[in-house]
Every structure is written in C-alpha cells, then in structure tokens.
Write a protein that holds these residues in place. Structure first.
Motif, PDB file in Angstrom:
ATOM      1  N   GLY A   1       0.812  -1.208   0.000  1.00 30.05           N
ATOM      2  CA  GLY A   1       0.000   0.000   0.000  1.00 30.05           C
ATOM      3  C   GLY A   1       0.847   1.261   0.000  1.00 30.05           C
ATOM      4  N   LEU A   2       1.969   1.251   0.722  1.00 22.12           N
ATOM      5  CA  LEU A   2       2.880   2.398   0.718  1.00 22.12           C
ATOM      6  C   LEU A   2       3.480   2.602  -0.672  1.00 22.12           C
ATOM      7  CD1 LEU A   2       4.736   1.854   4.123  1.00 22.12           C
ATOM      8  CD2 LEU A   2       3.163   3.720   3.576  1.00 22.12           C
ATOM      9  N   ALA A   3       3.814   1.497  -1.335  1.00 17.79           N
ATOM     10  CA  ALA A   3       4.364   1.599  -2.687  1.00 17.79           C
ATOM     11  C   ALA A   3       3.324   2.152  -3.665  1.00 17.79           C
ATOM     12  CB  ALA A   3       4.861   0.226  -3.154  1.00 17.79           C
ATOM     13  N   LEU A   4       2.064   1.793  -3.475  1.00 19.42           N
ATOM     14  CA  LEU A   4       0.989   2.319  -4.315  1.00 19.42           C
ATOM     15  C   LEU A   4       0.922   3.837  -4.243  1.00 19.42           C
ATOM     16  CD1 LEU A   4      -2.136  -0.006  -3.854  1.00 19.42           C
ATOM     17  CD2 LEU A   4      -1.003   0.563  -6.000  1.00 19.42           C
ATOM     18  N   LYS A   5       1.202   4.375  -3.084  1.00 16.13           N
ATOM     19  CA  LYS A   5       1.122   5.824  -2.874  1.00 16.13           C
ATOM     20  C   LYS A   5       2.442   6.542  -3.110  1.00 16.13           C
ATOM     21  CE  LYS A   5      -2.240   6.734  -2.262  1.00 16.13           C
ATOM     22  NZ  LYS A   5      -3.288   6.719  -3.314  1.00 16.13           N
ATOM     23  N   GLY A   6       3.468   5.804  -3.521  1.00 17.72           N
ATOM     24  CA  GLY A   6       4.755   6.427  -3.763  1.00 17.72           C
ATOM     25  C   GLY A   6       5.582   6.626  -2.517  1.00 17.72           C
ATOM     26  N   HIS A   7       5.167   6.017  -1.375  1.00 15.27           N
ATOM     27  CA  HIS A   7       5.899   6.153  -0.123  1.00 15.27           C
ATOM     28  C   HIS A   7       6.961   5.073   0.043  1.00 15.27           C
ATOM     29  CE1 HIS A   7       3.126   9.210   0.748  1.00 15.27           C
ATOM     30  NE2 HIS A   7       2.181   8.491   1.324  1.00 15.27           N
ATOM     31  N   ALA A   8       7.017   4.140  -0.891  1.00 15.71           N
ATOM     32  CA  ALA A   8       8.019   3.072  -0.890  1.00 15.71           C
ATOM     33  C   ALA A   8       8.407   2.822  -2.342  1.00 15.71           C
ATOM     34  CB  ALA A   8       7.459   1.799  -0.245  1.00 15.71           C
ATOM     35  N   PRO A   9       9.598   2.265  -2.602  1.00 15.05           N
ATOM     36  CA  PRO A   9      10.037   2.022  -3.984  1.00 15.05           C
ATOM     37  C   PRO A   9       9.018   1.212  -4.788  1.00 15.05           C
ATOM     38  CG  PRO A   9      11.854   1.665  -2.466  1.00 15.05           C
ATOM     39  CD  PRO A   9      10.632   1.876  -1.629  1.00 15.05           C
ATOM     40  N   GLY A  10       8.890   1.549  -6.066  1.00 19.45           N
ATOM     41  CA  GLY A  10       7.922   0.892  -6.935  1.00 19.45           C
ATOM     42  C   GLY A  10       8.159  -0.590  -7.112  1.00 19.45           C
ATOM     43  N   ILE A  11       9.359  -1.070  -6.812  1.00 13.83           N
ATOM     44  CA  ILE A  11       9.663  -2.488  -6.963  1.00 13.83           C
ATOM     45  C   ILE A  11       8.747  -3.355  -6.093  1.00 13.83           C
ATOM     46  CG2 ILE A  11      11.427  -2.545  -5.133  1.00 13.83           C
ATOM     47  CD1 ILE A  11      13.011  -4.480  -6.894  1.00 13.83           C
ATOM     48  N   PHE A  12       8.242  -2.763  -5.000  1.00  8.27           N
ATOM     49  CA  PHE A  12       7.382  -3.521  -4.090  1.00  8.27           C
ATOM     50  C   PHE A  12       5.957  -3.694  -4.616  1.00  8.27           C
ATOM     51  CE2 PHE A  12      10.615  -1.837  -1.050  1.00  8.27           C
ATOM     52  CZ  PHE A  12      11.154  -3.067  -0.715  1.00  8.27           C
ATOM     53  N   LEU A  13       5.680  -3.166  -5.822  1.00  4.51           N
ATOM     54  CA  LEU A  13       4.378  -3.363  -6.438  1.00  4.51           C
ATOM     55  C   LEU A  13       4.323  -4.641  -7.276  1.00  4.51           C
ATOM     56  CD1 LEU A  13       3.535   0.272  -7.608  1.00  4.51           C
ATOM     57  CD2 LEU A  13       2.411  -1.005  -5.798  1.00  4.51           C
ATOM     58  N   ARG A  14       5.449  -5.288  -7.454  1.00  7.04           N
ATOM     59  CA  ARG A  14       5.484  -6.488  -8.291  1.00  7.04           C
ATOM     60  C   ARG A  14       4.748  -7.638  -7.603  1.00  7.04           C
ATOM     61  NH1 ARG A  14      11.795  -6.495 -10.471  1.00  7.04           N
ATOM     62  NH2 ARG A  14      11.712  -4.403 -11.431  1.00  7.04           N
ATOM     63  N   THR A  15       3.917  -8.325  -8.379  1.00  5.67           N
ATOM     64  CA  THR A  15       3.136  -9.435  -7.834  1.00  5.67           C
ATOM     65  C   THR A  15       3.299 -10.681  -8.707  1.00  5.67           C
ATOM     66  OG1 THR A  15       1.174  -8.749  -9.091  1.00  5.67           O
ATOM     67  CG2 THR A  15       1.385  -7.907  -6.849  1.00  5.67           C
ATOM     68  N   THR A  16       3.046 -11.837  -8.119  1.00  4.93           N
ATOM     69  CA  THR A  16       3.050 -13.088  -8.874  1.00  4.93           C
ATOM     70  C   THR A  16       1.742 -13.195  -9.653  1.00  4.93           C
ATOM     71  OG1 THR A  16       1.994 -14.378  -7.121  1.00  4.93           O
ATOM     72  CG2 THR A  16       4.395 -14.156  -7.034  1.00  4.93           C
ATOM     73  N   LYS A  17       1.625 -14.223 -10.479  1.00  5.72           N
ATOM     74  CA  LYS A  17       0.387 -14.416 -11.245  1.00  5.72           C
ATOM     75  C   LYS A  17      -0.793 -14.726 -10.336  1.00  5.72           C
ATOM     76  CE  LYS A  17       1.290 -19.333 -12.151  1.00  5.72           C
ATOM     77  NZ  LYS A  17       1.441 -20.372 -13.216  1.00  5.72           N
ATOM     78  N   ASN A  18      -0.499 -15.163  -9.100  1.00  4.40           N
ATOM     79  CA  ASN A  18      -1.554 -15.421  -8.121  1.00  4.40           C
ATOM     80  C   ASN A  18      -1.876 -14.201  -7.264  1.00  4.40           C
ATOM     81  OD1 ASN A  18      -2.056 -18.138  -8.785  1.00  4.40           O
ATOM     82  ND2 ASN A  18      -0.286 -18.802  -7.588  1.00  4.40           N
TER      83      ASN A  18
END
Length: 548
Positions: A361-378
């Motif tokens: 959630g922090l990454a969604l808002k730009g409060h954490a690096p965008g790399i933490f938005l990566r998700t698996t196919k699940n």
C-alpha cells in the motif's frame, strides 16, 4: 483524461497517484481519482472468503496473551483488577473494531487504516504510520519465530538454529503462496485455539468446583484470600488502582492483532459486506472468551502464587497449567504448549500479511520504492514477501545471548505500535464522520454505519492516548528504572513524530480538509461495486457460532 496533466502537483494528485501508472481517474469527475486503485484491483486476487475473514480476526486476537499472559495480569492486579482491566480494554477494542469496520467497508483498500489516514487526515501521517506498522510487523516475525523455538525446546534439546531454519522456510512458503492458503491456515489455527480455550475453561470450572478427585472446592476463595485486588508499587487504595492500571498494558498486547483484519481488504470477496459482518461478530466472541478466561484464572490460582512470575516462554508459565499441576492433571502442559506453538506461528503469519500488504500500500502511494508493487500471477506481492523473509533471518540472533539482547532492543522500538495503530483507526473514523457532516452527505449511504459510533471512536482515541502515555508508569517510581521497559513503552512516540514531521517538511503536505475528502467518490465506488451484495444466510449459519 484529455487535457489533464498526470504529473501536475496538487493535493488530490499527490494523494492518489500511483508511482508507476499515475492516477486512476474515476467516472465521477476528471480530477477525482479512484479510492480502490486499478493497480490493486487488477493485480491482487480475491482469495479470502467470509469464513476466512471472521476466523482471521479471531486468530489475531487470541494468542499467547491469553494462554500465557493472564498469570502476570492476575499477579499485578488481582482477580477483580485483571477482570476490570481486560473489560475496559475490551470496550476500547470494540470501539476500534467498529471504527475500522465502518471506514474499511467504505474504502476496502490494501493497507487498511494506513491508506485511510492518508485520505482522511494527512499524507505525512500515512507515511509515518505506514512505516511504523511495516517495521513493527517485520520485526515481529523473527520475534515470533524465536518464541516458537522456545516452545519447541520444551520437548527437545536440538540446536535452535535447526528449528529457526525450518520455521523461516515454512513462513516463506506461506508468504509466497496464494492468499487462500494463508486463509485456510488461519482458519485451522483459529479452530484449534477456540477448542483449547473451551477445553481449559471447562477444566478450570471442574477444578474450581472440586470435580477432580483429591482437590477441594475453591469457588471464589482466592477472591477473599489473598483478595480481589493486589497492591502494586504503592499501598492502600492507590496501590490497588495502580495494580488495575498495570493490567491495561498487558490487556492491550493480548488483544493486539484485531487491527490486521482489514489489511488485505482488496483480497477479500465482497469486502464491503464481509468486513462489517466480521467486526460485529468477532468482537463479541473474543471478548466473551477473554472475560470468562480471566474470571476462571482468578478463581483457580491465587494472585500471590510465585509461579505466576515465571517467564520461561513455555506452557509452564500458564496459570491453567499451574492449576492443572496442582490438581494432578499431567497431560495439560504438552497440549497447551502445542497449541501455543501454533499461536506463535499464526501470529508470525499475520505479521507477514499485515507487513507485506502495508508495504504494498505504501508503494501504491509512492511512499516506498515501486519495486514492491510487483506481484506473482496469483496476486502475491513477492518483492514485499522477499524483504520480509530476509528480515526473518534476524531470528538467528536468538542463538547468541549477546546478539539476542540487541534483537530485543530492536523489537522494543515499536512495542507501543499497537496503541498508535488503534488511535489512528479511531482518528480516521472521527475524520470520516466530520467529512460527511461538512459535505452534507447522508451517512445512511455508507455500507455500514452506527449513529453512536462517533462517540465510541472519541472514547477509543482518548483511552489509547492515556494508556500510551501512562503505560510505562512503573519506570518513574523510586528504584524501578528499567531502560528496556522505558524504550518499549515510549520510544515509538518520538519515532512516529520524527517520520511525520520529516516527511511533512520534505513534501510540504497539508492536513486534508473535511470539504476535500473524496467521499462522493467512495460512495460512488460502493454503489457500483458488483460484489457489494447482501450475504445470504443459510440454515447452517444460524447454528454456526464461529463464522456464520
């Protein structure tokens, strides 16, 4: 989108813009971004059903605090003091659950109250609270792993590093699998805990009523001798009050975990219906369990029993085990130790879920690096999970006494984070109600609302602040100074304030005006959510007292 610059500075854009995809604009107006962003709606998977949601809340609130921690509460406050202390904190938890449920049903986002505070109060506070939650959850996992190893060593003398490795691997597997797996595990753990609670309560009643051969009937004998209250630090009425107040901190950490119920709201099926249902039903069940357990413990173990001060971390410190040993029941310690072991692993899994989803959630808002938005196919945020797994390796510090001391200091930094989170949840709800009033919007359109909840939120906020400021009062009494206890009680306050004012100074954020909260957008999304349909109750649910 035409004619709008997604990089434009301004409070609306800064609040809701995704760092990688830019703002997700809604149909209500060109400058009104979505509350539940496309990023989380598309990349995360709804794998938590109604039964998972309710049992996760039960599993989060019932843990070692109930099985092992009641002894110290009885020792400090006496049977009546402990009962009153847990009762008062139970009311606070009720208010917090209702506040959390009302806001989360309207805005079911990943990260829950961390995202809400950014929308309703101040983006800087969202940054501060968010990283405080992430740090606390990430540090909690190696702590729970270390606690689990102590429980395992109740039966075996194998090297602790072996068990730490096994538990880290198991935690890694759970964190990287589809969230449905986590839901099923917590479902099973919650049932085990409930069965144990029912069993030990019945055992306590049998012991108290003289149902075990060779043991006398106790009744309320220990309420008369040594008495209903314990004098703590001081003497007389003041000492008895301090004993009652000392129970409060113990009770807070016993109930900690209820706030993680909505951390994965974006991954719940029909969140706008299931969240209120879980909040309403879970609180009553959990409170009844705690109330009866505290009452029974005060009846079967005297508050002056020196064994209540045992800090072994195993079942031997449980007041139920002490009572069972006195009654000659030998199998109870291993049973309680086994279920407490599952509680430790359950708490670890909950911290993983809360920490990784808050970081996402922090990454969604730009409060954490965008790399933490990566998700698996699940739909699992695997980079968040990878960071959590790396931090879990701190559990190996438990293999060295000196290193373990350092680890405990790191853990103590956010020990008061539970009260900070609860206070934030109450503040979010108060601000939401102020926004509805300022904008002239009908509160009846919210997915869930109680007319009196604004008052209970004020009560919860005030109580959280009072307990937070007074929780470490013993260190200020003559001869009782303890640096570690002081740090665990108070250092989290300046840490959150430093994060808040630092981010506020750097980003020049402003408090969100009650007139500018995106409440019409939130109501629009709620009305147009295809999953937001009433839950149909079956005949089975009428008899199902756990998750029906």
């Amino acid at each position: 989108m035409e004619g709008i610059d997604p990089t434009q500075k301004g409070p609306d854009v800064a609040l809701y813009a995704s760092p990688e995809t830019g703002p997700a604009w809604s149909k209500v107006g060109d400058r009104t971004p979505r509350i539940v962003q496309d990023e989380e709606a598309q990349n995360l998977r709804k794998g938590l059903q109604q039964r998972h949601t309710q049992m996760i809340a039960i599993a989060g609130a019932i843990g070692t605090g109930l099985f092992l921690g009641l002894g110290s509460a009885i020792q400090e406050g006496g049977p009546l003091g402990a009962l009153l202390g847990y009762g008062l904190i139970g009311l606070v938890v009720c208010a917090v659950q209702i506040a959390l449920g009302e806001v989360s049903a309207l805005m079911p986002v990943t990260g829950s109250f961390v995202r809400h505070v950014e929308i309703l109060v101040d983006p800087a506070l969202g940054f501060a609270i968010g990283w405080n939650v992430v740090y606390g959850c990430f540090m909690s996992v190696p702590s729970e792993i270390s606690a689990a190893v102590v429980l395992i060593q109740y039966w075996t003398d194998l090297n602790a590093a072996i068990w730490i490795t096994i538990l880290i691997v198991l935690s890694a597997v759970v964190s990287l699998l589809f969230i449905r797996v986590y839901g099923e595990l917590e479902f099973a753990f919650a049932i085990l805990k409930i069965l144990l609670i029912i069993g030990i309560i019945l055992m306590g009643l049998v012991i108290d009523l003289g149902g075990v051969s060779g043991t006398p009937r106790l009744g309320f004998h220990y309420w008369k001798d040594p008495g209903p209250f314990v004098e703590y630090i001081a003497s007389g009425s003041w000492g008895r009050f301090l004993g009652f107040w000392a129970v409060m901190t113990n009770a807070v950490y016993s109930f900690s975990g209820v706030e993680s119920l909505t951390m994965a709201a974006a991954e719940m099926e029909n969140a706008r219906q299931n969240i209120p249902r879980a909040c309403k039903r879970v609180f009553a069940r959990v409170t009844i369990f705690y109330f009866i357990a505290v009452l029974i413990v005060g009846m079967i173990v005297p508050s002056n029993d020196p064994r209540l001060g045992d800090e072994s971390g195993t079942a031997t410190q449980s007041p139920f085990v002490i009572a069972a040993a006195d009654a000659g029941i030998k199998v109870v310690p291993s049973i309680i130790n086994a279920v407490v072991l599952t509680s430790a692993w359950s708490s670890s899994n909950q911290s993983i879920l809360a920490g990784t989803r808050t970081l996402y959630g922090l990454a969604l808002k730009g409060h954490a690096p965008g790399i933490f938005l990566r998700t698996t196919k699940n739909g699992v945020p695997y980079m968040c999970a990878a960071l959590q797994i790396a931090v879990s390796c701190l559990a190996y510090l438990a293999c060295s006494n000196g290193a373990y001391t350092v680890f405990n200091w790191l853990l103590d930094l956010t020990a008061a984070g539970v009260l900070v989170s609860w206070g934030t949840i109450a503040l979010n709800h108060i601000r939401l109600m102020n926004g509805f009033k300022a904008q002239g919007l009908p509160e009846s359109e919210m997915p869930w609302h109680n007319w009196w909840s604004i008052y209970s939120s004020y009560f919860a906020l005030i109580m959280c602040v009072i307990v937070l400021l007074t929780g470490g009062f013993p260190v200020f009494t003559t001869g009782s100074w303890d640096a570690s206890y002081f740090v665990s009680s108070y250092l989290d306050i300046p840490l959150v304030l430093a994060f808040y004012f630092g981010y506020k100074f750097y980003r020049k954020t402003k408090l969100v005006s009650a007139y500018e909260m995106p409440l019409e957008q939130a109501l629009h999304e709620s009305r147009n959510d295809p999953d937001n349909v009433p839950i149909r109750s079956s005949k089975w649910s009428r008899w199902n007292i756990l998750w029906g």
